[in-house]
Design a protein around this motif. Structure first.
Motif, PDB file in Angstrom:
ATOM      1  N   ARG A 193      37.553  32.987  27.443  1.00  0.00           N
ATOM      2  CA  ARG A 193      37.804  31.567  27.694  1.00  0.00           C
ATOM      3  C   ARG A 193      38.081  31.293  29.172  1.00  0.00           C
ATOM      4  NH1 ARG A 193      42.765  30.474  23.866  1.00  0.00           N
ATOM      5  NH2 ARG A 193      43.243  32.611  24.580  1.00  0.00           N
ATOM      6  N   ALA A 194      38.418  32.326  29.930  1.00  0.00           N
ATOM      7  CA  ALA A 194      38.733  32.156  31.348  1.00  0.00           C
ATOM      8  C   ALA A 194      37.470  32.116  32.185  1.00  0.00           C
ATOM      9  CB  ALA A 194      39.620  33.303  31.815  1.00  0.00           C
ATOM     10  N   ASP A 195      37.587  31.487  33.347  1.00  0.00           N
ATOM     11  CA  ASP A 195      36.524  31.511  34.353  1.00  0.00           C
ATOM     12  C   ASP A 195      36.732  32.778  35.174  1.00  0.00           C
ATOM     13  OD1 ASP A 195      34.649  31.011  36.347  1.00  0.00           O
ATOM     14  OD2 ASP A 195      35.975  29.638  37.442  1.00  0.00           O
ATOM     15  N   VAL A 196      35.920  33.798  34.911  1.00  0.00           N
ATOM     16  CA  VAL A 196      36.083  35.093  35.573  1.00  0.00           C
ATOM     17  C   VAL A 196      35.235  35.118  36.838  1.00  0.00           C
ATOM     18  CG1 VAL A 196      35.866  37.584  35.328  1.00  0.00           C
ATOM     19  CG2 VAL A 196      36.496  36.189  33.349  1.00  0.00           C
ATOM     20  N   VAL A 197      35.871  35.437  37.968  1.00  0.00           N
ATOM     21  CA  VAL A 197      35.157  35.446  39.238  1.00  0.00           C
ATOM     22  C   VAL A 197      35.307  36.805  39.905  1.00  0.00           C
ATOM     23  CG1 VAL A 197      35.347  32.968  39.628  1.00  0.00           C
ATOM     24  CG2 VAL A 197      37.152  34.474  40.465  1.00  0.00           C
ATOM     25  N   ARG A 198      34.242  37.202  40.596  1.00  0.00           N
ATOM     26  CA  ARG A 198      34.255  38.457  41.331  1.00  0.00           C
ATOM     27  C   ARG A 198      34.870  38.231  42.714  1.00  0.00           C
ATOM     28  NH1 ARG A 198      30.856  42.883  41.028  1.00  0.00           N
ATOM     29  NH2 ARG A 198      29.448  41.720  39.643  1.00  0.00           N
TER      30      ARG A 198
ATOM     31  N   LEU B 277      49.031  37.638  30.652  1.00  0.00           N
ATOM     32  CA  LEU B 277      49.231  36.308  31.218  1.00  0.00           C
ATOM     33  C   LEU B 277      48.018  35.414  30.999  1.00  0.00           C
ATOM     34  CD1 LEU B 277      50.769  34.243  32.928  1.00  0.00           C
ATOM     35  CD2 LEU B 277      49.884  35.385  34.978  1.00  0.00           C
ATOM     36  N   VAL B 278      46.820  35.931  31.222  1.00  0.00           N
ATOM     37  CA  VAL B 278      45.620  35.090  31.105  1.00  0.00           C
ATOM     38  C   VAL B 278      45.507  34.458  29.721  1.00  0.00           C
ATOM     39  CG1 VAL B 278      43.095  35.095  31.110  1.00  0.00           C
ATOM     40  CG2 VAL B 278      44.348  36.208  32.976  1.00  0.00           C
ATOM     41  N   PRO B 279      45.553  35.222  28.620  1.00  0.00           N
ATOM     42  CA  PRO B 279      45.467  34.557  27.313  1.00  0.00           C
ATOM     43  C   PRO B 279      46.656  33.655  27.008  1.00  0.00           C
ATOM     44  CG  PRO B 279      45.864  36.920  27.053  1.00  0.00           C
ATOM     45  CD  PRO B 279      45.535  36.697  28.488  1.00  0.00           C
ATOM     46  N   ALA B 280      47.844  34.006  27.518  1.00  0.00           N
ATOM     47  CA  ALA B 280      49.010  33.150  27.279  1.00  0.00           C
ATOM     48  C   ALA B 280      48.828  31.791  27.942  1.00  0.00           C
ATOM     49  CB  ALA B 280      50.275  33.828  27.797  1.00  0.00           C
ATOM     50  N   LEU B 281      48.292  31.785  29.154  1.00  0.00           N
ATOM     51  CA  LEU B 281      48.024  30.521  29.843  1.00  0.00           C
ATOM     52  C   LEU B 281      46.961  29.711  29.105  1.00  0.00           C
ATOM     53  CD1 LEU B 281      47.952  31.787  33.544  1.00  0.00           C
ATOM     54  CD2 LEU B 281      49.665  30.264  32.536  1.00  0.00           C
ATOM     55  N   LEU B 282      45.916  30.383  28.653  1.00  0.00           N
ATOM     56  CA  LEU B 282      44.858  29.699  27.910  1.00  0.00           C
ATOM     57  C   LEU B 282      45.386  29.113  26.610  1.00  0.00           C
ATOM     58  CD1 LEU B 282      42.095  32.350  28.589  1.00  0.00           C
ATOM     59  CD2 LEU B 282      42.002  29.975  29.372  1.00  0.00           C
ATOM     60  N   ASP B 283      46.224  29.870  25.919  1.00  0.00           N
ATOM     61  CA  ASP B 283      46.823  29.377  24.676  1.00  0.00           C
ATOM     62  C   ASP B 283      47.713  28.168  24.935  1.00  0.00           C
ATOM     63  OD1 ASP B 283      45.552  31.362  23.250  1.00  0.00           O
ATOM     64  OD2 ASP B 283      47.326  32.654  23.093  1.00  0.00           O
ATOM     65  N   ALA B 284      48.284  28.098  26.155  1.00  0.00           N
ATOM     66  CA  ALA B 284      49.130  26.954  26.528  1.00  0.00           C
ATOM     67  C   ALA B 284      48.299  25.746  26.952  1.00  0.00           C
ATOM     68  CB  ALA B 284      50.085  27.366  27.642  1.00  0.00           C
TER      69      ALA B 284
END
Length: 284
Positions: free
Chosen positions: A41-46, A15-22
């Motif tokens: 490319r995502a903002d990764v948070v702990r 899902l994460v890369p699909a959303l980014l690609d969109a």
């Protein structure tokens, strides 16, 4: 900003890369960013939903993909309430087809309660109800690698297994386009296959025969406890879910094709994609 829970799970990792690609901005939650394999490319948070400050995690997000470890109704209700307070406008929850069919096993009950919490929280919502995942067949890895065999309970029903990429694609559509508020989508593959058919398809992809062994439920439970180290209670819960879902697993919904404009991905595609995972050390 779309906030994705379960970003490293079966659906989330697609899902994460699909959303980014969109073209969407994505914040992905993980307990350990250093170990998580999440699209850079995502903002990764702990964060940990059990202990973290939910409003802080949700700050700036306007859409949320809701999936929590253990399918906790209380935890998902807390997410929904915090999301409403943070000004989130749309919640997309991953549930199960068991809710559609009125199953009463513990996993399905928790999803049904969480669905209700999502609907009552305030933001617009979309519910995704997939059936059994093709990825569940990774449970065959050990016996295939070690014995070139697949052991299945003799009660296993035919199943319209769904590819996790199809689930992620529908979730992407619901999170990035209009027209999905208030919708509930049942998601399956395009055909129901017996476990024997699934094993034959996997064997063809691997280019070698696989031994197919049906065993009584008691033996299957013992095998799972022994192989995976799961507590007996967890294994009993899984079999309770399977028992209730058995009459419905062969039902095919056309939702994936209707929403995505293409047929669902097949089990043969999944098998070809994962041949390397089933490499084995078995010697006759």
């Amino acid at each position: 900003m779309i906030f994705v829970l379960g970003a490293t799970g079966k659906v989330g990792r697609h899902l994460v890369p699909a959303l980014l690609d969109a073209g969407a901005a994505v914040r992905a939650l993980t307990r350990d960013p250093a170990k998580a394999r999440i699209d850079p490319r995502a903002d990764v948070v702990r964060g940990d939903l059990g202990t973290s400050d939910l409003p802080a995690l949700l700050d700036g997000a306007d859409r949320v993909f809701v999936l929590t470890q253990g399918h906790s109704a209380d935890r998902e209700a807390a997410v929904a309430q915090s999301a409403a307070q943070a000004g989130v406008t749309h919640l997309v929850k991953l549930s199960t087809t068991g809710v559609h069919f009125g199953q009463t096993d513990p996993v399905t009950r928790a999803h049904a309660e969480a669905e209700q919490a999502i609907r009552e929280a305030g933001p617009a919502w979309t519910i995704l109800r997939p059936g059994a995942f093709m990825d569940n067949r990774f449970a065959w890895l050990g016996p295939i690698r070690g014995e070139n065999a697949v052991y299945v309970p003799d009660t296993d029903p035919p199943s319209a297994l769904v590819h996790v990429r199809d689930i992620a694609a529908v979730a992407t559509l619901a999170l990035t386009t209009s027209g999905h508020a208030g919708a509930t989508y049942e998601l399956t593959g395009g055909e129901a296959l017996t476990t024997a058919q699934q094993v034959a398809i996997l064997a063809e992809a691997l280019g070698r025969p696989l031994k197919y062994v049906e065993e009584p439920e008691s033996a299957a439970k013992d095998r799972m406890i022994r192989m995976y180290g799961w507590p007996a209670k967890a294994v009993d819960g899984l079999f309770a879910l399977k028992c209730e879902s058995a009459p419905h697993e062969s039902v095919v919904f056309d939702t994936v094709e209707r929403l995505l404009g293409r047929p669902p991905l097949t089990f043969a595609t999944w098998a070809r994609e994962n041949t390397a995972a089933f490499a084995y050390h078995y010697q006759e």
